[in-house]
Scaffold this active site. Structure first.
Site, short mmCIF file in Angstrom:
data_model
loop_
_atom_site.label_atom_id
_atom_site.label_comp_id
_atom_site.label_asym_id
_atom_site.label_seq_id
_atom_site.Cartn_x
_atom_site.Cartn_y
_atom_site.Cartn_z
N LYS A 1 0.83 -1.22 0.00
CA LYS A 1 0.00 0.00 0.00
C LYS A 1 0.86 1.26 0.00
CE LYS A 1 -3.40 -0.48 2.73
NZ LYS A 1 -4.46 -0.54 3.74
N LYS B 1 1.89 -3.94 11.00
CA LYS B 1 0.53 -4.00 11.55
C LYS B 1 0.59 -4.57 12.95
CE LYS B 1 -3.65 -3.24 9.58
NZ LYS B 1 -3.97 -2.34 8.48
N GLY C 1 -20.74 -4.33 4.60
CA GLY C 1 -20.12 -3.70 5.78
C GLY C 1 -20.38 -2.21 5.80
N VAL D 1 -16.00 3.18 7.23
CA VAL D 1 -15.74 3.43 5.80
C VAL D 1 -16.99 3.15 4.96
CG1 VAL D 1 -14.33 2.83 3.80
CG2 VAL D 1 -13.29 2.88 6.08
N GLY D 2 -17.60 1.98 5.17
CA GLY D 2 -18.73 1.57 4.34
C GLY D 2 -19.90 2.56 4.39
N MET E 1 -14.63 -7.50 6.26
CA MET E 1 -13.38 -8.17 6.58
C MET E 1 -12.73 -8.72 5.30
SD MET E 1 -13.50 -7.49 9.67
CE MET E 1 -12.19 -8.36 10.54
N ALA F 1 -12.96 -1.39 0.56
CA ALA F 1 -12.01 -0.93 1.58
C ALA F 1 -11.29 -2.07 2.27
CB ALA F 1 -12.75 -0.12 2.64
N ASN G 1 -9.01 -5.03 3.57
CA ASN G 1 -7.65 -5.48 3.25
C ASN G 1 -7.67 -6.96 2.92
OD1 ASN G 1 -5.84 -3.15 3.80
ND2 ASN G 1 -6.73 -3.25 5.86
P1 NAD Z 1 -15.44 -1.00 10.95
O1 NAD Z 1 -15.09 -2.00 12.00
O2 NAD Z 1 -15.87 0.36 11.35
O3 NAD Z 1 -16.58 -1.59 10.00
C1 NAD Z 1 -16.68 -2.92 9.60
C2 NAD Z 1 -18.16 -3.22 9.45
O4 NAD Z 1 -18.31 -4.50 8.87
C3 NAD Z 1 -18.92 -3.23 10.78
O5 NAD Z 1 -20.07 -2.41 10.67
C4 NAD Z 1 -19.29 -4.70 10.98
O6 NAD Z 1 -20.48 -4.88 11.70
C5 NAD Z 1 -19.38 -5.15 9.55
N1 NAD Z 1 -19.25 -6.58 9.34
C6 NAD Z 1 -18.41 -7.45 9.95
N2 NAD Z 1 -18.59 -8.69 9.47
C7 NAD Z 1 -19.56 -8.59 8.53
C8 NAD Z 1 -20.19 -9.54 7.67
N3 NAD Z 1 -19.85 -10.83 7.68
N4 NAD Z 1 -21.14 -9.10 6.81
C9 NAD Z 1 -21.49 -7.79 6.81
N5 NAD Z 1 -20.95 -6.86 7.60
C10 NAD Z 1 -19.99 -7.27 8.45
O7 NAD Z 1 -14.18 -0.94 9.97
P2 NAD Z 1 -13.83 0.19 8.90
O8 NAD Z 1 -12.89 1.14 9.51
O9 NAD Z 1 -15.09 0.66 8.25
O10 NAD Z 1 -13.00 -0.68 7.86
C11 NAD Z 1 -13.65 -1.59 6.99
C12 NAD Z 1 -12.60 -2.45 6.29
O11 NAD Z 1 -11.70 -1.60 5.58
C13 NAD Z 1 -11.72 -3.25 7.25
O12 NAD Z 1 -11.41 -4.49 6.64
C14 NAD Z 1 -10.45 -2.41 7.39
O13 NAD Z 1 -9.29 -3.20 7.66
C15 NAD Z 1 -10.37 -1.81 5.99
N6 NAD Z 1 -9.64 -0.54 5.95
C16 NAD Z 1 -10.05 0.50 6.74
C17 NAD Z 1 -9.37 1.70 6.70
C18 NAD Z 1 -9.80 2.87 7.54
O14 NAD Z 1 -9.27 3.98 7.34
N7 NAD Z 1 -10.73 2.73 8.45
C19 NAD Z 1 -8.26 1.84 5.85
C20 NAD Z 1 -7.88 0.78 5.04
C21 NAD Z 1 -8.58 -0.42 5.11
C1 PPY Z 2 -4.46 0.69 6.61
O1 PPY Z 2 -4.59 1.39 5.60
O2 PPY Z 2 -4.84 -0.52 6.62
C2 PPY Z 2 -3.85 1.25 7.80
O3 PPY Z 2 -3.56 0.51 8.71
C3 PPY Z 2 -3.62 2.71 7.81
C4 PPY Z 2 -2.47 3.19 8.62
C5 PPY Z 2 -1.41 3.78 7.98
C6 PPY Z 2 -0.34 4.24 8.70
C7 PPY Z 2 -0.34 4.13 10.07
C8 PPY Z 2 -1.40 3.57 10.71
C9 PPY Z 2 -2.49 3.12 9.99
#
Ligand code: NAD
Ligand code: PPY
Length: 353
Positions: free
Chosen positions: A67, A79, A183, A187-188, A241, A261, A263
């Site tokens: 990334k 991580k 989800g 983010v979603g 997830m 979103a 990973n």
């Molecule tokens: P979050 O925990 O806020 O949201 C995840 C959502 O998915 C929750 O609402 C949860 O109830 C739902 N969920 C879990 N299992 C599910 C299933 N089987 N079916 C439907 N919904 C389900 O997380 P987030 O911050 O919104 O991140 C979402 C994904 O994006 C994660 O995999 C995270 O690693 C990835 N991500 C997030 C960021 C960030 O900036 N937050 C950056 C890069 C990647």
């Molecule tokens: C991700 O994009 O999955 C992250 O973990 C974001 C991030 C980037 C740099 C420091 C901490 C988290």
């Protein structure tokens, strides 16, 4: 299984610690420091085994290396995983504070080789607490002097990725097109809001009924979690997830585009080949979801303003355009093309390129 994970990993260091009092198990995986200090968020959740937690940390750290390189950020990949003894909502405040304090101590031991930030199960407020004891935490709340949550920037980047991927699939406008979102977390939900502003037709799911109820406010149709992969859509956006697309799903998922979103969306490389064979445009996850990393590193390392971060996040669409062109030219999957782009940026470090 743990031997398989450890011997199959090409990262630098994986540290572990168990705390008897809280029964929490801490993992920090430092995958690469080739482009700079390793960085990546802290995931706190319940795991069925410690081996699973280690495996998750190592795979997520590897994705962070890709990334950072694909987004051309001067950081490596790492991580943290905190395997909780029970689900996060069952952990009392005092226990949670001790867990964060131990995590901060672990970060201090690594002394800047690895920087953390919020991830699934942790928030900006948690980073405020970690930062009091160890400076190696990005993403504090604005109240504590930080840049705040990475989620809005991640959603902005995923939306840019959806638009670029839809264009590659011959879809020039999202209005009236069906976007299926799995989800509705930080983010979603924001992605649903952005897509509804463009008059997309939303079909969404979450295991949390309250989040589904909120999404209905955007005019979304809610389906059960186990139905979303069967819904015909123009775009499928995995925002829950990882590893939701295995070979069997890739062979039948009724969509034109996959961009979200989560990973490590693909179970393995063969899945990317199958999506290519079926003509599904796949936006590689570590390119599409880089908005949060761009926000954190941009604000906290590079000194960018919020506007500069926004402009860089929108460049995710341009990076994907390059990945798609390379994939077409070489006849390889978009996943392979994106990995090669990241690899070229990792091997060019330190050379006069
Ligand atoms: P979050 O925990 O806020 O949201 C995840 C959502 O998915 C929750 O609402 C949860 O109830 C739902 N969920 C879990 N299992 C599910 C299933 N089987 N079916 C439907 N919904 C389900 O997380 P987030 O911050 O919104 O991140 C979402 C994904 O994006 C994660 O995999 C995270 O690693 C990835 N991500 C997030 C960021 C960030 O900036 N937050 C950056 C890069 C990647
Ligand atoms: C991700 O994009 O999955 C992250 O973990 C974001 C991030 C980037 C740099 C420091 C901490 C988290």
């Amino acid at each position: 299984m743990i031997e398989f994970s450890l011997t199959g990993w090409n990262g630098l260091l994986c540290s572990t610690r168990y705390d008897h009092e809280t029964e929490a198990f801490f993992v920090i995986a430092v995958h690469s420091r080739t482009r700079g200090p390793a960085a990546g968020g802290t995931r706190a959740m319940h795991y069925s085994s410690y081996a699973g937690a280690i495996d998750d940390a190592m795979r997520l750290a590897g994705a962070m290396t890709l990334k950072m390189a694909a987004a051309d950020l001067p950081m490596g990949g790492g991580k943290s995983v905190i395997a909780l003894p029970r689900p996060r909502h069952e952990i009392d405040d005092l226990t949670w504070r001790r867990i964060l304090s131990i995590h901060a101590e672990n970060l201090s031991v690594l002394n800047g080789s690895y920087w953390t930030g919020p991830d699934v199960g942790t928030t900006s407020t948690d980073m405020d607490l970690v930062h009091i004891e160890s400076t190696f935490a990005f993403g504090r709340s604005a109240a504590a002097g930080g840049p705040g949550s990475s989620a809005p920037a991640t959603a902005q980047g995923v939306f840019a990725a959806i638009k670029a991927s839809a264009r590659e699939a011959g879809i020039n406008r999202l209005a009236g097109r069906r976007i299926a979102i799995q989800g509705l977390g930080a983010v979603g939900m924001e992605l649903a809001r952005l897509a509804s502003q463009d008059a997309a037709n939303l079909v969404v799911t979450d295991v949390d009924p309250e989040r589904c109820r909120r999404a209905r406010g955007f005019g979304a149709l809610v389906v059960e979690p186990d139905e979303i992969l069967q819904i015909s859509s123009d775009v499928f956006a995995p925002c829950a997830m990882g590893e939701v697309i295995d070979l069997e799903v890739a062979q039948r998922i009724p969509t034109a585009v996959i961009a979200g979103a989560a990973n490590n969306v693909l179970a393995d490389a063969a899945v990317g080949d199958e999506l290519s064979r079926r003509g599904i445009v796949y936006a590689p996850d570590f390119v599409a979801n880089a908005g949060g990393a761009i926000h954190l590193v941009g604000r906290e390392v590079l000194g960018w303003t919020a506007d500069e971060v926004g402009a860089h996040v929108d460049l995710i669409g341009t990076t994907l355009g390059r990945v798609f062109a390379d994939s077409r030219r070489r006849g390889v999957s978009t996943d392979r093309a994106a990995r090669d782009l990241a690899a070229s940026r990792l091997s060019l470090v330190g050379t006069a390129s």
